[in-house]
Every structure is written in structure tokens, then in C-alpha cells.
Design a protein around this motif. Structure first.
Motif, PDB file in Angstrom:
ATOM      1  N   GLN A  18      40.542 -11.275 -18.299  1.00 10.38           N
ATOM      2  CA  GLN A  18      39.803 -10.379 -19.201  1.00 10.38           C
ATOM      3  C   GLN A  18      40.386  -8.956 -19.269  1.00 10.38           C
ATOM      4  N   PRO A  19      40.698  -8.307 -18.144  1.00 17.60           N
ATOM      5  CA  PRO A  19      41.193  -6.919 -18.263  1.00 17.60           C
ATOM      6  C   PRO A  19      42.674  -6.786 -18.626  1.00 17.60           C
ATOM      7  N   GLN A  21      44.658  -7.413 -21.226  1.00 17.67           N
ATOM      8  CA  GLN A  21      45.113  -6.795 -22.480  1.00 17.67           C
ATOM      9  C   GLN A  21      44.931  -5.281 -22.434  1.00 17.67           C
ATOM     10  N   GLU A  22      43.857  -4.828 -21.807  1.00 23.17           N
ATOM     11  CA  GLU A  22      43.647  -3.379 -21.692  1.00 23.17           C
ATOM     12  C   GLU A  22      44.696  -2.756 -20.756  1.00 23.17           C
ATOM     13  N   ARG A  25      47.769  -2.516 -22.914  1.00 26.27           N
ATOM     14  CA  ARG A  25      47.629  -1.436 -23.906  1.00 26.27           C
ATOM     15  C   ARG A  25      47.850  -0.074 -23.245  1.00 26.27           C
ATOM     16  N   ALA A  26      47.203   0.123 -22.102  1.00 28.61           N
ATOM     17  CA  ALA A  26      47.322   1.417 -21.404  1.00 28.61           C
ATOM     18  C   ALA A  26      48.759   1.636 -20.954  1.00 28.61           C
ATOM     19  N   HIS A  90      48.934  -0.713 -15.114  1.00 36.03           N
ATOM     20  CA  HIS A  90      48.121   0.374 -15.658  1.00 36.03           C
ATOM     21  C   HIS A  90      48.634   1.694 -15.068  1.00 36.03           C
TER      22      HIS A  90
END
Ligand code: COA
Length: 174
Positions: A18-19, A21-22, A25-26, A90
Motif C-alpha cells: 500500500q505505501p 507508490q507514495e 512518488r516522494a 523515501h
């Protein structure tokens, strides 16, 4: 570079996805400072590709002390070698050795699989791309040595509008 305390790298499970893709992106926003278009840094790995790689044992996550994913590496097989298709950490957790540990996990897996090398396509002039991989033992791979599947990767990058004059293939022999 040793991994900072509290972090570890392990194979991904479906509950980790779930996390991701974020995270990607970051991490991709790091490219903005290097004059790259949103058509390049705005792309994220589709969820179904993450799921498939996870089910095939070809996805690793870097997790924090609470076992939350903060980075990942996705590998494919191309032309009989391992191909590092995506690597992202990240930025909040950057420069602590997670990227290095993810690359080493992929190389360790590829060696166990009896694969001869790990390949990737990256940017020549961005410090956390080609120079980072060079320190990990990757060297430039002449385009003439790319097999049909790697040539397909390059063709799709070109079609997507990537700045091909800034991109190169790299390979680490195992
Ligand atoms: C590439 C990436 C995964 C590295 O992750 P990381 O966890 O920071 O990697 P490590 O801590 O193992 O190594 C960091 C080294 O890379 C370089 N680096 C990382 N981030 C950097 C930044 N923002 N600016 C300059 N150099 C950077 C440095 O040489 C650094 O070593 P140092 O901190 O000792 O100077 C991460 O920067 C990222 O997600 N970038 C965006 C996506 C990307 O470029 N993916 C690879 C595409 S082929």
C-alpha cells in the motif's frame, strides 16, 4: 555503507504494498532539482506490477523500526540476467544506507539464482544514479551488448519521452 540502526531489508509481502507508490512518488521528487520533466519523475510503478513481483519473490522492502516500508527494489529477468527495474527510498529516510542494502539484497538473490549479472538503466549525471551504482560495482554496459529484452526497455523509455542522451545501461557482474 552500513544500514542505520532500526532499519532492515527483507522480501516484501502483500501487506507491504500500500505505501510503496507514495514512497516512489516522494523519492522521484529528488529528480526535480536535476532539470527533469514531470513526464519522467511523475511515473509510478503500477500496483499490479508490484503485486506480481511480490508474488514472484522479486520485490524487497526496506522497513523502519516499526516494520513500515520506506523503500523498495523491484527486479525482473531480462535477457537471462537480473534487471533492477525500480529502486526507491523515501527521502525522509535517505542517505542511511537503505538504497545500498536494497541493491545488495537484489544482487544476493541474483547470485543465488545462478544469474550472471544485474543490469539497470539510469541517469548519467545525477549523483544518486550512475555515480551511486558505480560505487556499488556497476559499470557502463555498451548498448551493443544489450539483448532484445533490454533493447525493449530502452525503446519504451524513449517512447515515454525519457532524456535518452542522459541515460545509460549499467551492469554488475556477479
Ligand atoms: C537512489 C536512492 C534509492 C538511494 O537511496 P539511499 O537510501 O539514499 O541510498 P544510500 O544511503 O545507500 O546511499 C546514498 C548515496 O547516494 C548518493 N545520494 C543519495 N541521495 C542523494 C541526494 N539527495 N543528493 C546527492 N547524493 C545523494 C550519495 O552518494 C549517498 O551517499 P552519502 O550519503 O554517503 O553521500 C534514492 O536516492 C532514491 O530513491 N532516489 C530517487 C529514485 C532513484 O533515483 N532511483 C534509482 C533510479 S535507477
Amino acid at each position: 555503507m552500513p544500514l542505520s540502526e532500526g532499519y532492515r531489508v527483507r522480501p516484501a509481502v502483500l501487506a507491504d504494498l500500500q505505501p510503496l507508490q507514495e514512497v516512489e512518488r516522494a523519492s522521484s521528487r529528488l529528480f526535480i532539482a536535476y532539470g527533469l520533466e514531470e513526464s519522467f519523475w511523475g511515473l509510478v510503478t503500477p500496483v499490479d506490477a508490484l503485486e506480481r513481483a511480490c508474488q514472484q519473490g522479486m520485490l524487497w522492502v526496506a522497513v523502519d523500526a516499526g516494520d513500515q516500508p520506506v523503500g523498495f527494489a523491484l527486479v525482473k529477468r531480462k535477457d537471462g540476467a537480473a534487471h533492477l527495474d525500480e529502486l526507491a527510498v523515501h527521502p525522509v529516510h535517505g542517505r542511511r544506507g537503505l538504497g545500498t542494502a536494497l541493491v545488495e539484497a537484489v544482487c544476493g538473490w541474483a547470485r543465488e539464482q545462478g544469474l550472471p549479472s544485474v543490469t539497470l538503466s539510469t541517469l548519467r549525471d545525477v549523483p544518486f544514479n550512475a555515480p551511486f551504482y558505480t560505487r556499488l560495482g556497476f559499470v557502463e554496459m555498451p548498448e551493443t551488448e544489450a539483448g532484445p529484452e533490454l533493447r525493449g526497455v530502452r525503446r519504451r523509455e524513449q517512447e515515454a519521452g525519457f532524456p535518452m542522451q542522459r541515460r545509460l545501461l549499467m551492469r554488475r557482474t556477479l
